[in-house]
Design a protein around this motif. Structure first.
Motif, mmCIF file in Angstrom:
data_model
loop_
_atom_site.group_PDB
_atom_site.id
_atom_site.type_symbol
_atom_site.label_atom_id
_atom_site.label_comp_id
_atom_site.label_asym_id
_atom_site.label_seq_id
_atom_site.Cartn_x
_atom_site.Cartn_y
_atom_site.Cartn_z
ATOM 1 N N SER A 134 -31.194 45.596 -19.442
ATOM 2 C CA SER A 134 -32.436 45.784 -20.199
ATOM 3 C C SER A 134 -33.541 44.840 -19.741
ATOM 4 C CB SER A 134 -32.162 45.589 -21.689
ATOM 5 O OG SER A 134 -33.316 45.861 -22.434
ATOM 6 N N VAL A 135 -33.194 43.586 -19.484
ATOM 7 C CA VAL A 135 -34.184 42.575 -19.064
ATOM 8 C C VAL A 135 -34.837 42.969 -17.737
ATOM 9 C CG1 VAL A 135 -34.435 40.187 -18.267
ATOM 10 C CG2 VAL A 135 -33.169 40.673 -20.360
ATOM 11 N N ALA A 136 -34.070 43.625 -16.872
ATOM 12 C CA ALA A 136 -34.572 44.018 -15.546
ATOM 13 C C ALA A 136 -35.752 44.987 -15.638
ATOM 14 C CB ALA A 136 -33.451 44.643 -14.730
ATOM 15 N N SER A 137 -35.818 45.785 -16.712
ATOM 16 C CA SER A 137 -36.905 46.764 -16.857
ATOM 17 C C SER A 137 -37.756 46.500 -18.102
ATOM 18 C CB SER A 137 -36.310 48.173 -16.926
ATOM 19 O OG SER A 137 -35.400 48.272 -17.999
ATOM 20 N N ALA A 138 -37.918 45.235 -18.446
ATOM 21 C CA ALA A 138 -38.648 44.865 -19.664
ATOM 22 C C ALA A 138 -40.166 44.987 -19.503
ATOM 23 C CB ALA A 138 -38.290 43.436 -20.063
ATOM 24 N N THR A 139 -40.846 45.295 -20.605
ATOM 25 C CA THR A 139 -42.308 45.346 -20.654
ATOM 26 C C THR A 139 -42.815 44.044 -21.266
ATOM 27 O OG1 THR A 139 -42.174 47.731 -21.047
ATOM 28 C CG2 THR A 139 -44.292 46.683 -21.480
ATOM 29 N N LYS A 140 -43.883 43.494 -20.703
ATOM 30 C CA LYS A 140 -44.416 42.220 -21.220
ATOM 31 C C LYS A 140 -45.494 42.474 -22.274
ATOM 32 C CE LYS A 140 -43.383 39.266 -17.260
ATOM 33 N NZ LYS A 140 -43.926 38.291 -16.290
ATOM 34 N N TYR A 141 -45.501 41.614 -23.290
ATOM 35 C CA TYR A 141 -46.494 41.699 -24.365
ATOM 36 C C TYR A 141 -47.197 40.351 -24.497
ATOM 37 C CZ TYR A 141 -44.054 46.013 -25.553
ATOM 38 O OH TYR A 141 -43.495 47.273 -25.505
ATOM 39 N N SER A 142 -48.477 40.388 -24.834
ATOM 40 C CA SER A 142 -49.300 39.172 -24.854
ATOM 41 C C SER A 142 -48.893 38.176 -25.932
ATOM 42 C CB SER A 142 -50.779 39.543 -25.027
ATOM 43 O OG SER A 142 -50.957 40.259 -26.243
ATOM 44 N N TRP A 143 -48.251 38.651 -27.010
ATOM 45 C CA TRP A 143 -47.906 37.748 -28.110
ATOM 46 C C TRP A 143 -46.483 37.172 -27.995
ATOM 47 C CZ3 TRP A 143 -48.466 43.020 -28.524
ATOM 48 C CH2 TRP A 143 -47.362 43.752 -28.978
ATOM 49 N N ILE A 144 -45.806 37.506 -26.873
ATOM 50 C CA ILE A 144 -44.448 36.999 -26.660
ATOM 51 C C ILE A 144 -44.355 36.343 -25.287
ATOM 52 C CG2 ILE A 144 -42.002 37.611 -26.434
ATOM 53 C CD1 ILE A 144 -42.636 40.059 -28.244
ATOM 54 N N GLU A 145 -43.822 35.137 -25.268
ATOM 55 C CA GLU A 145 -43.575 34.429 -24.005
ATOM 56 C C GLU A 145 -42.072 34.493 -23.749
ATOM 57 O OE1 GLU A 145 -43.599 29.944 -23.641
ATOM 58 O OE2 GLU A 145 -45.557 30.400 -22.762
ATOM 59 N N PHE A 146 -41.667 35.064 -22.615
ATOM 60 C CA PHE A 146 -40.239 35.259 -22.366
ATOM 61 C C PHE A 146 -39.818 34.729 -21.001
ATOM 62 C CE2 PHE A 146 -36.606 38.072 -21.134
ATOM 63 C CZ PHE A 146 -35.706 37.585 -22.079
ATOM 64 N N ASP A 147 -38.746 33.947 -20.997
ATOM 65 C CA ASP A 147 -38.160 33.402 -19.774
ATOM 66 C C ASP A 147 -36.930 34.244 -19.444
ATOM 67 O OD1 ASP A 147 -37.075 31.986 -17.712
ATOM 68 O OD2 ASP A 147 -36.897 30.078 -18.779
ATOM 69 N N ALA A 148 -37.066 35.136 -18.459
ATOM 70 C CA ALA A 148 -35.976 36.056 -18.114
ATOM 71 C C ALA A 148 -34.768 35.336 -17.519
ATOM 72 C CB ALA A 148 -36.487 37.113 -17.128
ATOM 73 N N LYS A 149 -35.001 34.183 -16.910
ATOM 74 C CA LYS A 149 -33.899 33.443 -16.286
ATOM 75 C C LYS A 149 -32.984 32.824 -17.349
ATOM 76 C CE LYS A 149 -32.990 29.864 -12.837
ATOM 77 N NZ LYS A 149 -33.593 28.813 -11.969
ATOM 78 N N ASN A 150 -33.588 32.204 -18.357
ATOM 79 C CA ASN A 150 -32.808 31.558 -19.425
ATOM 80 C C ASN A 150 -32.604 32.446 -20.645
ATOM 81 O OD1 ASN A 150 -32.610 29.020 -18.022
ATOM 82 N ND2 ASN A 150 -34.751 28.646 -18.551
ATOM 83 N N LEU A 151 -33.163 33.684 -20.583
ATOM 84 C CA LEU A 151 -33.082 34.637 -21.703
ATOM 85 C C LEU A 151 -33.518 33.992 -23.016
ATOM 86 C CD1 LEU A 151 -29.729 36.482 -20.865
ATOM 87 C CD2 LEU A 151 -32.050 37.272 -20.454
ATOM 88 N N CYS A 152 -34.714 33.414 -22.950
ATOM 89 C CA CYS A 152 -35.273 32.713 -24.105
ATOM 90 C C CYS A 152 -36.749 33.097 -24.256
ATOM 91 C CB CYS A 152 -35.124 31.208 -23.895
ATOM 92 S SG CYS A 152 -35.796 30.209 -25.225
ATOM 93 N N GLY A 153 -37.157 33.374 -25.465
ATOM 94 C CA GLY A 153 -38.540 33.778 -25.703
ATOM 95 C C GLY A 153 -39.160 33.069 -26.883
ATOM 96 N N LYS A 154 -40.486 33.037 -26.900
ATOM 97 C CA LYS A 154 -41.214 32.388 -27.988
ATOM 98 C C LYS A 154 -42.227 33.368 -28.569
ATOM 99 C CE LYS A 154 -43.704 28.122 -29.080
ATOM 100 N NZ LYS A 154 -44.306 26.883 -28.544
ATOM 101 N N TYR A 155 -42.247 33.444 -29.894
ATOM 102 C CA TYR A 155 -43.217 34.282 -30.603
ATOM 103 C C TYR A 155 -44.500 33.474 -30.718
ATOM 104 C CZ TYR A 155 -44.912 37.438 -34.324
ATOM 105 O OH TYR A 155 -45.640 38.343 -35.083
ATOM 106 N N LEU A 156 -45.455 33.729 -29.822
ATOM 107 C CA LEU A 156 -46.665 32.909 -29.713
ATOM 108 C C LEU A 156 -47.584 33.044 -30.921
ATOM 109 C CD1 LEU A 156 -47.476 33.595 -25.946
ATOM 110 C CD2 LEU A 156 -46.366 31.566 -26.906
ATOM 111 N N ASN A 157 -47.889 34.274 -31.292
ATOM 112 C CA ASN A 157 -48.804 34.515 -32.412
ATOM 113 C C ASN A 157 -48.623 35.925 -32.951
ATOM 114 O OD1 ASN A 157 -50.372 34.877 -29.623
ATOM 115 N ND2 ASN A 157 -51.153 36.397 -31.067
#
Length: 200
Positions: free
Chosen positions: A155-178
């Motif tokens: 799933s991560v290989a074909s993920a879509t990026k969103y402006s309100w989420i910061e995601f580190d695909a290597k560590n599989l960790c994300g932050k809800y920015l706003n």
């Protein structure tokens, strides 16, 4: 269990759009099921029917039950700003939805399963409540021993990026920015119809 677990394409055809994500079967026949589905010789839908259909679409899209949606509506009505936009933002702030938005799961149903099976952590602690509301600044990550799961890596290989989420695909960790603005949320929903339905 009250949650819908039947064929997703049948529901997508009912609403005329792929609400569960990309669907090859829907693309082949994107009209209501049944013998007369293509003819669309159906009686005119009332105002209430239109509002109800929109509410049902939201329930199927985000995978929430009637009581959950009603509670979120009540919470949205007490918040500042427009109730309809607040409702969509609250739905977007659910943990299972953010796991899906990060690209960790291919669908919201799969994201809900990952959360309930204790594969996801919220601010460093395991959280198995899919409906948990995430606040801006919270960190969502995949549990260390779950990072090698095939469903996650695919799933991560074909993920879509969103402006309100910061995601580190290597560590599989994300932050809800706003909290996102309504115009940034890609879901095609007329939330005003839901407000009209519930405010009767």
């Amino acid at each position: 269990m009250a949650r819908y677990t039947g064929p997703s394409t049948k529901i997508a055809r009912k609403f005329g759009e792929p609400i569960f994500g990309p669907d090859k079967n829907f693309e082949k026949r994107n009209y209501p099921s049944g013998q007369h589905g293509l003819a669309r010789k159906r009686k005119k839908v009332s105002e209430y029917g239109t509002q109800l259909k929109e509410k049902q679409k939201v329930k199927y899209t985000y995978g929430v039950l009637e009581r959950q949606l009603r509670n979120l509506y009540d919470k949205a009505s007490r918040m500042k700003g427009q109730t309809g936009e607040n409702l969509i933002i609250l739905l977007e702030s659910r943990l299972d939805n953010l796991v899906y938005r990060m690209g960790v799961a291919p669908t919201r149903a799969a994201a809900r399963q990952l959360v309930s099976h204790c594969h996801i952590t919220l601010n460093g602690e395991i959280c198995n409540v899919p409906s948990a509301l995430v606040k801006a600044g919270d960190v969502i990550a995949v549990r260390e021993r779950s990072k090698s799961l095939e469903v996650i890596t695919n799933s991560v290989a074909s993920a879509t990026k969103y402006s309100w989420i910061e995601f580190d695909a290597k560590n599989l960790c994300g932050k809800y920015l706003n909290t996102p603005v309504r115009t940034e949320i890609p879901e095609v929903i007329n939330e005003q119809l839901i407000v009209e339905l519930y405010s009767k």
